[in-house]
Write a protein that holds these residues in place. Structure first.
Motif, PDB file in Angstrom:
ATOM      1  N   GLN A 129      25.237  65.580   7.379  1.00 32.23           N
ATOM      2  CA  GLN A 129      24.296  66.583   6.864  1.00 32.23           C
ATOM      3  C   GLN A 129      22.865  66.212   7.249  1.00 32.23           C
ATOM      4  O   GLN A 129      22.051  67.071   7.606  1.00 32.23           O
ATOM      5  N   THR A 130      22.569  64.876   7.135  1.00 32.87           N
ATOM      6  CA  THR A 130      21.223  64.424   7.518  1.00 32.87           C
ATOM      7  C   THR A 130      20.964  64.692   9.000  1.00 32.87           C
ATOM      8  O   THR A 130      19.902  65.182   9.394  1.00 32.87           O
ATOM      9  N   GLU A 131      22.002  64.340   9.804  1.00 27.08           N
ATOM     10  CA  GLU A 131      21.857  64.593  11.232  1.00 27.08           C
ATOM     11  C   GLU A 131      21.713  66.087  11.516  1.00 27.08           C
ATOM     12  O   GLU A 131      20.939  66.503  12.372  1.00 27.08           O
ATOM     13  N   SER A 139      20.443  68.245   9.452  1.00 24.46           N
ATOM     14  CA  SER A 139      19.071  68.642   9.092  1.00 24.46           C
ATOM     15  C   SER A 139      18.088  68.252  10.193  1.00 24.46           C
ATOM     16  O   SER A 139      17.191  69.024  10.551  1.00 24.46           O
ATOM     17  N   GLN A 140      18.291  67.025  10.692  1.00 23.32           N
ATOM     18  CA  GLN A 140      17.403  66.574  11.772  1.00 23.32           C
ATOM     19  C   GLN A 140      17.543  67.465  12.994  1.00 23.32           C
ATOM     20  O   GLN A 140      16.549  67.837  13.637  1.00 23.32           O
TER      21      GLN A 140
END
Length: 868
Positions: free
Chosen positions: A797-799, A801-802
């Motif tokens: 999810q972080t990736e 978002s990035q």
């Protein structure tokens, strides 16, 4: 008598000026001489010289004219002018000083006399300045700031310092006029480092025999000059700084050398002792140094011991003994360390029989037959106890052996014994001052004094008797001693509590009579003299009755003792309650003060932080302003260049080099656009693939975990039902076991069946437990996998978002590039139009594509031909 107006004096002719001055001078001398003769013969009250001066200074222009004539370098003009002005000052000092003070450059003209190369005028100028500076602070300051100190010290050095003649004496007298009672000049003298220049004055040789009278006078004045700088009447801060400077430059050490030298005249030795006294008074460093000074004897003895030997020796001069007492008092002034050392020499554990100590000398003087020695020793010992509760208690341990075969008595008791033996008034006064200082503010000493049953009756008897005028002072001091016993009484002795002592005073003496006798002390003439200054200055030995520090004690205690004696017991109780209330209030106030201090500290810290942040803010603001100005400058330069470029292009047109550069820029921008579009396409595909990979794995992990949770719950329900059934069977078994007699063969079979069922159920329950345990382990494994999957999902999810953020940025960059491309296309189009306008052939992109296609076809045809 007559006055010569300024209009009658021809200023431009020197001989007439000189004649006029000489005429006035001789007339003044004749009148004053006649006046002296008339005083001797006829004793007339009128002073003709003063009358002549009054008429002369009646017109201030006469003094102004005289000051103007002093600027003339001619000896016959300047010298009689100096003599005349000196005579006028001697006759009418204050009026002439006022005229000189308001005259323009009046004092400065007189200061020029000290720089005259003719010694006669310079020496008479010194006498003139002596008269001019008497009692006038304003003139003293002006003279000092006209570089008088530097010039006077130079003259003293030139004339031979202490070995010089009358000129040195005149310089020293002028210095005393400038410094005495003038704090501004004293500070200027100290700040100008003139104290250090005084040290060579006191360098005396080994052979001190045959001192001339002039040398004695000079050195005496030099010592007085040192005392002026460290006088007790000066401001404490100024005195302390001068004392420090005198120690650092070695002046104190030089004075101690004179103090211990042999062959020094008696009056110089006395004045040196007084000078050393004031240099060390209240200065811890100087007092410590003085305590370390030893006399050049065999064996070496401390200087204090040698001086005390002179004090208790009745064959020594009276002024020398007073000086030694003053030195001892100054050594102990605010010096608790020195007080402890003196008292320690009286204690049994520190007495050294092989050497004479200060304590032994004081005890010897205290009980000698000489009343002056008694008084000096008592006062010296009282100063060892001044404001020092510890030493007052330590001195109670001192025991004295009065005679062989008798037990020793305490020093306190021995003092009271001597009082009761009918000694001289001076001895009684000295001992009473010692006792009052000793027991004041010391309840333990009061208890020791009252413990002797003879002391209180002796005091009451002395106070109640009707004695002569000389004994009234003794009665007053006895009343003071008894009052101290009341005021500082802690009621530890039942027979001599505060209340009982007051009742005794009321019955034996009377309260009013007691207060009257107590008040006689401060009314005594010698009390007023002693209260003026610390140094004991008495015209005769019989006048030595009061000590300066003791007068402070009387002033402090008289009112408190009077109130304590006149108050009733009810008033005392009320006062105690008030004291308790005040103490509570004081404690509360102290707490608030501490709180306020803490808040003040916090406020100070916050203010410092605010100041620091403000400075940082100002710095940043300045930086921003500078950067803004730089940006504005760059913008202005850019606009100027842009305008200049536009003008050049319109005027001269484009050169071939510029055209080629524009084409190269256009091709470079096209390449960059294609590259950015390719990167954007790759990022979109990457984001899509990551989304596809992240979603299924997360969903699968979540479904597996949910299914496992359902299975575990089902097994738990089965296990609970089995456990309930087992519990029921065990209960039935217990009931059957409790009634064995009632059971038959049929019931035995039932029991066997029940036991078999029970064992089967137990085995099944054990099997279910194992399954549950296995499922729980599987659940833990799945939970770990779920946590791992969740963390992976979070990472994804972080990736994501990035990547989305990068996508947004890429889109933004793409939009920017599109806008840039549009701008570039527009610019290329405009450039093409401009090139066409200049007559250049420009091919469109379609034509270029067609040409490229035709070139490709031609290449293919060539290859085919080659193959054939």
């Amino acid at each position: 008598m007559w006055c010569v107006p300024s209009s009658l004096c021809p200023r431009n002719t020197e001989w007439r000026s000189a004649r006029w001055l000489w005429t006035i001078w001789f007339e003044y001398c004749r009148v004053t001489a006649d006046d002296s003769e008339e005083e001797r013969e006829q004793k007339q009250e009128d002073d003709l010289g003063a009358q002549f001066t009054e008429k002369f200074i009646g017109d201030p222009d006469n003094i102004t004219l005289l000051l103007t004539l002093l600027e003339e370098f001619d000896f016959h003009v300047r010298w009689p002018g100096v003599k005349l002005l000196t005579a006028l000052l001697k006759s009418q000092c204050a009026p002439v000083q006022s005229i000189v003070l308001v005259s323009p450059m009046g004092v400065s003209r007189l200061m020029d006399l000290l720089a005259d190369s003719r010694e006669v005028i310079r020496n008479d100028g010194l006498l003139l300045l002596q008269q001019l500076t008497k009692g006038n602070t304003a003139i003293q300051k002006i003279v000092a700031f006209e570089n008088a100190f530097e010039r006077l010290l130079e003259i003293i050095t030139e004339e031979g310092s202490s070995d010089g003649g009358i000129v040195v004496e005149d310089c020293l007298l002028l210095l005393l006029n400038l410094l005495k009672n003038n704090s501004s000049n004293q500070n200027f003298f100290k700040e100008g480092s003139y104290i250090q220049k005084m040290k060579p004055w006191f360098e005396v040789g080994d052979d001190n025999s045959g001192w001339s009278a002039q040398k004695v006078t000079n050195l005496h004045l030099m010592l007085q000059l040192v005392r002026v700088m460290v006088s007790p009447v000066n401001a404490p801060g100024a005195t302390a700084s001068c004392q420090k400077a005198m120690f650092q430059c070695g002046l104190l050490q030089q004075l101690c050398t004179i103090l211990m030298a042999t062959g020094v005249p008696a009056d110089i030795l006395t004045e040196t002792i007084n000078t050393v006294s004031e240099v060390i008074r209240g200065s811890e460093v100087n007092q410590d140094y003085f305590a370390s000074v030893n006399a050049p004897s065999n064996p070496p003895r401390p200087a204090i011991v040698v001086l005390l030997m002179s004090m208790v020796n009745e064959r020594q001069p009276f002024v020398l003994r007073c000086a030694v007492l003053y030195c001892f008092q100054c050594f102990l002034y605010k010096n608790q360390k020195g007080q402890g050392e003196i008292v320690a020499t009286l204690l049994p554990s520190t007495i050294d029989a092989s050497s004479v100590s200060a304590g032994q000398l004081l005890c010897g003087g205290l009980f000698s037959a000489d009343s002056l020695s008694n008084w000096c020793a008592a006062v010296a010992l009282a100063h060892a106890l001044q404001d020092n509760l510890t030493q007052k208690e330590q001195l109670l341990r001192v025991q004295l052996a009065t005679s062989l075969g008798k037990p020793p008595v305490s020093l306190l008791q021995q003092c009271t014994n001597i009082l009761s033996q009918g000694s001289r008034v001076q001895t009684k006064v000295g001992l009473l001052m010692l006792l009052c200082t000793w027991i004041s503010n010391c309840p333990i000493a009061v208890m020791h004094f009252l413990h002797n049953q003879d002391n209180v009756p002796f005091l009451t008897g002395q106070i109640s008797e009707n004695l002569g005028e000389d004994e009234r002072l003794v009665q007053g001091l006895c009343a003071l001693l008894l009052g101290i016993c009341i005021y500082y009484n802690d009621n530890s002795l039942e027979n001599y509590t505060k209340e009982k002592l007051k009742q005794l005073i009321e019955k034996r003496i009377g309260k009013e009579n007691f207060v009257e006798k107590l008040g006689f002390i401060t009314k005594h003439e010698l009390y007023s003299r002693a209260a003026q200054k610390p140094q004991p200055a008495f015209s005769a030995p019989e006048h030595m009755l009061f000590d300066h520090e003791f007068t402070k004690l009387i002033k402090e205690l008289e009112g408190m003792i009077t109130k304590a004696v006149l108050k009733s017991s009810e008033d005392e109780k009320k006062e105690e309650e008030v004291k308790k209330t005040l103490e509570q209030h004081d404690s509360i106030i102290t707490q608030y003060k501490e709180l306020i201090r803490e808040q003040d500290c916090q406020i100070t810290e916050l203010k410092e932080q605010v100041a620091s942040l403000s400075s940082q803010s100002e710095t940043l603001q300045n930086t921003v302003t500078q950067q803004f100005s730089q940006i504005q400058q760059h913008r202005d330069q850019y606009n100027i260049l842009k305008l200049k470029l536009g003008k050049d292009s319109h005027v001269n047109g484009l050169q071939p080099e510029e055209r080629s550069q524009l084409r190269e820029q256009l091709e470079e921008l096209q390449r960059q656009n294609q590259l950015l579009q390719t990167q954007l396409t790759d990022r979109d595909s990457l984001i899509t693939s990551l989304k596809a990979e992240a979603t299924p794995s997360t969903e699968d992990s979540t479904s597996d975990v949910t299914e496992l949770q359902r299975e575990v719950e089902l097994l738990r329900a089965q296990l609970q039902s089995q456990s309930a059934e087992i519990t029921e069977l065990q209960r039935e078994k217990q009931e059957l076991l409790r009634a064995p007699d009632a059971t038959g063969p049929g019931e035995d079979r039932v029991c066997v069946e029940l036991e078999s069922r029970l064992s089967a159920q137990t085995a099944e329950a054990q099997k279910l437990k194992e399954e549950v345990q296995a499922l729980l382990e599987r659940k833990e494994v799945m939970e770990k996998e779920l946590a791992s999957a969740s963390s992976t999902a979070a990472v994804m999810q972080t990736e994501k978002s990035q990547l989305q953020q990068e996508l947004q940025e890429s889109k933004k960059e793409q939009d920017d590039l599109l806008m840039l491309l549009a701008d570039q296309d527009q610019k290329i189009l405009s450039l093409k139009h401009r090139l066409k306008g200049l007559g250049e052939t420009i091919e469109d992109e379609d034509d270029l594509d067609v040409r490229d296609q035709s070139d490709d076809d031609d290449d293919d045809d060539d290859e085919e031909e080659c193959d054939e």
